[in-house]
Design an enzyme around this catalytic site. Structure first.
Site, PDB file in Angstrom:
ATOM      1  N   ARG A  63      12.496  43.239 -25.041  1.00 48.91           N
ATOM      2  CA  ARG A  63      11.427  44.248 -25.520  1.00 48.91           C
ATOM      3  C   ARG A  63      11.036  43.646 -26.960  1.00 48.91           C
ATOM      4  NH1 ARG A  63      14.822  47.347 -22.536  1.00 48.91           N
ATOM      5  NH2 ARG A  63      16.018  48.151 -24.499  1.00 48.91           N
ATOM      6  N   GLU A 100      29.105  48.160 -26.998  1.00 45.75           N
ATOM      7  CA  GLU A 100      30.058  49.413 -27.119  1.00 45.75           C
ATOM      8  C   GLU A 100      31.332  48.881 -26.548  1.00 45.75           C
ATOM      9  OE1 GLU A 100      28.260  52.335 -24.939  1.00 45.75           O
ATOM     10  OE2 GLU A 100      29.497  53.883 -25.821  1.00 45.75           O
TER      11      GLU A 100
END
Ligand code: AMP
Length: 176
Positions: A63, A100
């Site tokens: 993006r 993460e």
């Protein structure tokens, strides 16, 4: 009159538990699809860095490409894609960054930024800052100078701004 933040915020959609439970995904496709909001977004990302001699704008897959390319066009600058591992066909510089769980790789072509070149890094979301910090390390590895960072959205509660350690971090919408 409402300011850019109100205009832009009205076109960002929260998607709970996407792509995994516990994540609230910021869906910017309504903003990209709205002509006025898209233009407002690009102008608001570019304006703070006008007159700073930016000659390359870097966007991170995927993006980031959508926002960085028109910002580059606004400056009359070049656009540089920073890509996930294995996508770029020529000689690359590579940086690892934390996810993460585990790590991932970002790559840039070795000739994408010249030594001393002034670079702006643009992405849609600043979360933990790992992606943008790795992108900045790629610029440094090639001898470029990071003028600053521009984000459409900052997730303030993840403290990515501190992770960047740079005094020019512009975000158009902040969620705390
Ligand atoms: P980070 O490296 O943690 O700052 O994550 C930033 C990257 O992950 C950006 O390229 C975003 O596109 C994506 N990202 C992280 N969190 C979100 C979110 N809540 N909604 C949409 N994209 C996100």
């Amino acid at each position: 009159m409402s300011g850019p933040a109100e205009v832009l915020g009205a076109h960002v959609r929260d998607i709970p538990d996407f792509p995994q439970p516990g994540i609230v995904f910021k869906d910017i496709t309504p903003l990209l699809g709205d002509a006025a909001a898209f233009r407002t977004c690009i102008d608001a990302l570019a304006d703070p860095f006008a007159g700073e001699g930016v000659s390359k704008v870097l966007g991170t897959e995927a993006r980031g490409f959508i926002l960085a390319a028109p910002v580059a066009y606004r400056f009359g600058a070049g656009f540089v894609p920073v890509r996930k591992a294995g996508k770029l066909p020529w000689e690359i510089e590579r940086e690892e960054y934390a996810l993460e769980y585990g790590t991932d790789l970002l790559e840039i072509h070795r000739d994408a930024v010249a030594p001393g070149e002034r670079v702006l890094i643009v992405d849609d979301v600043l979360a933990t800052g790992g992606t943008a910090a790795a992108t900045a390390r790629l610029v440094s590895a090639l001898g470029g100078e990071v003028v600053g960072f521009g984000f459409l959205i900052e997730l303030g509660f993840l403290h990515g701004r501190a992770a960047l350690g740079h005094d020019r971090v512009v975000s158009l919408l902040t969620y705390d």
